[in-house]
Structure formats: C-alpha cells, structure tokens
Write an enzyme that holds these catalytic residues in place. Structure first.
Site, short mmCIF file in Angstrom:
data_model
loop_
_atom_site.label_atom_id
_atom_site.label_comp_id
_atom_site.label_asym_id
_atom_site.label_seq_id
_atom_site.Cartn_x
_atom_site.Cartn_y
_atom_site.Cartn_z
N ASP A 104 -1.10 7.29 5.93
CA ASP A 104 -2.21 6.38 5.61
C ASP A 104 -2.23 5.35 7.01
O ASP A 104 -1.34 4.39 7.36
CB ASP A 104 -1.80 5.40 4.48
CG ASP A 104 -2.60 4.39 4.23
OD1 ASP A 104 -3.64 4.12 5.02
OD2 ASP A 104 -2.50 3.66 3.19
N LYS A 154 -11.76 -1.18 8.14
CA LYS A 154 -11.06 -2.02 9.41
C LYS A 154 -11.69 -1.60 10.51
O LYS A 154 -12.33 -2.22 11.33
CB LYS A 154 -9.57 -1.88 9.10
CG LYS A 154 -9.15 -2.68 7.81
CD LYS A 154 -8.09 -1.64 7.03
CE LYS A 154 -7.80 -1.96 5.50
NZ LYS A 154 -7.81 -3.21 5.11
N TRP A 199 0.86 -1.18 0.00
CA TRP A 199 -0.17 -0.01 -0.10
C TRP A 199 0.72 1.25 -0.06
O TRP A 199 0.54 2.41 -0.55
CB TRP A 199 -1.04 0.03 1.21
CG TRP A 199 -1.70 -1.18 1.04
CD1 TRP A 199 -2.07 -2.10 2.07
CD2 TRP A 199 -2.91 -1.47 0.03
NE1 TRP A 199 -2.96 -3.09 1.56
CE2 TRP A 199 -3.40 -2.70 0.33
CE3 TRP A 199 -3.33 -0.74 -0.78
CZ2 TRP A 199 -4.36 -3.41 -0.27
CZ3 TRP A 199 -3.95 -1.54 -1.92
CH2 TRP A 199 -4.76 -2.50 -1.52
C1 LIG Z 1 -2.77 0.40 4.80
C2 LIG Z 1 -3.83 0.48 3.56
N1 LIG Z 1 -3.72 1.46 2.70
C3 LIG Z 1 -4.73 1.42 1.76
C4 LIG Z 1 -5.45 0.34 1.36
C5 LIG Z 1 -6.25 0.38 0.08
O1 LIG Z 1 -7.60 0.69 0.69
P1 LIG Z 1 -8.92 0.82 -0.59
O2 LIG Z 1 -8.98 -0.81 -1.01
O3 LIG Z 1 -10.06 1.23 0.08
O4 LIG Z 1 -8.49 1.60 -1.66
C6 LIG Z 1 -5.52 -0.81 2.24
C7 LIG Z 1 -6.43 -1.90 1.97
O5 LIG Z 1 -6.28 -2.81 2.53
C8 LIG Z 1 -4.78 -0.71 3.33
O6 LIG Z 1 -4.74 -1.68 4.21
#
Ligand SMILES: Cc1ncc(COP(=O)(O)O)c(C=O)c1O
Length: 357
Positions: free
Chosen positions: A169, A193, A102
């Site tokens: 994030d 989450k 991510w």
């Molecule tokens: C730390 C983190 N950032 C970003 C994301 C991406 O999220 P999304 O699927 O809502 O775009 C996730 C998804 O699990 C994540 O765990």
C-alpha cells in the site's frame, strides 16, 4: 491568497493541474462538452485512460516488464479486500506487517477471506517506529506492507528481503521517491495524495501473479478481469482518472520521481530540523523512520494549542491538525507542496516561539 495546504488527503494539487482540470469540466478539448458529461467509451476519454495507465508504469520504470496498471474505484480500503481476493489462496496464508491504522485495516479486511498472520507490528509503541530485522516465513501467499504510515508519520526506508510476493500500500508515498519498483509484485495507492484526487485508485500488478488462487472471485474484485477490460469493466471515475493523468504528466515534466524526491527530501529536512530545534514542539516518530511525506509533531504544552491554531489560520496555513485518532499536528508534504509552504510554516513556528519566550 492561496493557502499553504498541508492536508493529509485529499491534498494539494499543482496549480497547473487544477487549471486544466477545471477547463476540462467546462469545455473538454474544445469539444463544446464537459469531460464529465461524455461517455467513458468516447475515444477521447479512452485515450486519457490508456495514457494514464502507460504513464503510471513509465514513472515507476515498470513499462514492458510484465506489469499492468489499473485505475479502479473504492478507495485504498477496497484494495485491502481486492488484494486478498486476488492473492490469498483458499487454505493459503498471507503475512501482514502492522505499522499503523491503515496497515491494521488492510490486515483485518484480508482476514475475512482466510488465514492472515501478523509478521511484525509496531503497535506496542503506538506505531512510532518501523519494525526491523523482520523474519518472513517462506510459505506465505504474499506479504503485505504499508510503505508510509500516513497517520503516525513513519516510513519504510528499506523493504524486507523475501521470496514471497510483495504487495504494498503506497497510498501516501507513491511517486515520491525512487525505489526499485521491480521488488514489488503489487503496488496500490488511493490517488488523493500524490496521484491525483479522491475517487480512484492506482493499482500496478505483475501479470504472472494473477489467476494463481483456486478462489472464485467476483468480477468487480478480479484484477485479471479489469486488465482484460483495460480498466473499463464498469464506468470509471472519469474526472478522477483525468486528474491523475494530469498529475502524473506534471510529475513527468518536473523530471519524474527523481526530481520529486530531491524536492521532498529538502522540504522534510527543513521541517524536521525545525521540529527538533523549536523548544515548544517535539516529534514522536523514531528519527530513522521519519516519513518524508507526513511529519507528525506535538506541542509540549497543550494549553498553547488554540493560540498556535489561530496563528496558523491567520498566516494562511491549512490542514495541519493531526489525524483525529493521533492528535497533535501533521505537516503533509506531498509532491505538489512547494518548498515556500514549508518555509512559511517554519517561520510561523519560529515566530510563535519568539513571542512566547
Ligand atoms: C496509507 C493509506 N492506506 C489506505 C488509506 C485509506 O484510503 P481510502 O480512504 O481511499 O480508502 C489511507 C488514507 O489516508 C492511507 O493513508
């Protein structure tokens, strides 16, 4: 029977939240209408939106401290783009710490908009640790960090000291532990989450940080525009915002982040002590960087996979499979997961070992 839900996201919600959310779908506030068939401009929903924004700041202890909270759509992946749109100056430079898939995606998305430098990375060891003693250049427009690496199960315990704005994030560990949130200039998280269900992101941003780039930003990407319109620039994800509101209210009633943190540490301690004790399993994340939210582990003998998976299913354990790119197992232990679920999983792992040895 309620399953023991270890899913990484969308993930377990408190039963009270599910109950109230389902009631609101059928008959919102005894209005004879469903929450999802009324206007988002209806005063009863506007109140929910405003309370959700206030509650987010209250839980993070950022109320009255120059921050705004927003609930916007697009998943955390859209925030990767929105953060860069709002903070990266034309001809400026952003720094990213690459601690997992991510974090890497966030970095790649920002690079569409300008100069992005990787300040540190743990890719060399398959993202199994958090880089330490990171030197942060002081000419960055902002530094981006992913506080919890959902896929590989590592987590920042301390954050680098820096004078440049810090954007984080916190998708998979928001509301899970007490931090000095004033250290962060921008926090964002997809809700699915610890902050509700999918379909909405929480963004908490320091007001003075905005409007400092000479970039022209499309309205839908512009945090300032969303703040001015009180998170109602366009139709919000009404149901998801309501679930976030209920989830945050549940957390407040529980005793806030401090209470969640105590529960989360107890669950993680139990889980990791079993991973370390059990002769059939091993963990890969560096011990000092282990995530309190997502414990990743593997079977030493992969030929036992089907037997263990079948046993988990039989025992009512759901969502334990590791991310498709990482393999193995991942026990996600978000705020709403009760200790009894971790106790159950530990018992199953112990039983599996006892039967085979
Ligand atoms: C730390 C983190 N950032 C970003 C994301 C991406 O999220 P999304 O699927 O809502 O775009 C996730 C998804 O699990 C994540 O765990």
């Amino acid at each position: 029977m309620k399953m023991h839900n270890f899913s990484a996201g969308p993930s377990i919600l408190p039963p009270e939240v599910l109950q109230k959310a389902s009631e609101a779908v059928l008959n919102f506030n005894n209005s004879g209408l469903s929450l999802i068939e009324i206007s988002h401009r209806d005063p009863s929903f506007v109140e929910i939106m405003n309370s959700a924004r206030d509650l987010a700041l209250e839980l993070l202890n950022l109320q009255g401290k120059g921050y705004s909270a927003l609930f916007l759509q697009g998943g955390a992946s859209l925030e990767f783009v929105r953060v860069a749109n709002n903070l990266l100056k034309v001809n400026g430079k952003a720094g990213y710490i690459n601690t997992g898939t991510w974090a890497n995606n966030a970095q790649n998305e920002a690079s569409f908009l300008g100069n992005v430098v990787e300040i540190a990375s743990s890719k060399d060891k398959n993202y199994t640790y958090i880089p330490k003693d990171i030197i942060i250049p002081n000419d960055l427009d902002y530094l981006h960090i992913t506080s919890n690496n959902t896929i590989y199960g590592t987590q920042f315990k301390d954050f680098p000291e820096t004078n440049v704005p810090l954007a984080c994030d916190m998708s998979s560990d928001i509301f899970s532990r007490n931090l000095d949130f004033l250290k962060f200039d921008l926090i964002y998280a997809c809700a699915q989450k610890n902050a509700g269900t999918s379909g909405v992101n929480l963004i908490v941003v320091k007001n003075e940080l905005l409007d400092k780039t000479n970039r022209s930003i499309p309205n839908i990407m512009n945090y300032k525009k969303h703040i001015e319109r009180e998170s109602m620039y366009n139709t919000p994800s009404v149901f998801s915002v309501y679930v976030s509101y209920l989830t945050m209210k549940w957390l407040k009633d529980l005793g806030g982040i401090a209470a969640a943190e105590r529960r989360n540490n107890a669950k993680a301690n139990l889980m990791y002590s079993e991973i370390d004790r059990n002769s059939l399993f091993y963990g890969t994340a560096a011990v000092e960087d282990r995530s309190v939210m997502n414990a990743t582990f593997f079977l030493k003998d992969e030929s036992m996979t089907t037997a263990f998976d079948e046993l988990c299913l039989q025992e009512g354990i759901y969502g334990l499979k590791g991310h498709r790119t990482a393999g193995g197992y991942r026990a996600s232990m978000y705020n709403a997961l009760p200790m009894t679920s971790v106790q159950k999983l530990v018992k199953v792992m112990q039983g599996f070992e006892a039967d085979l040895l």
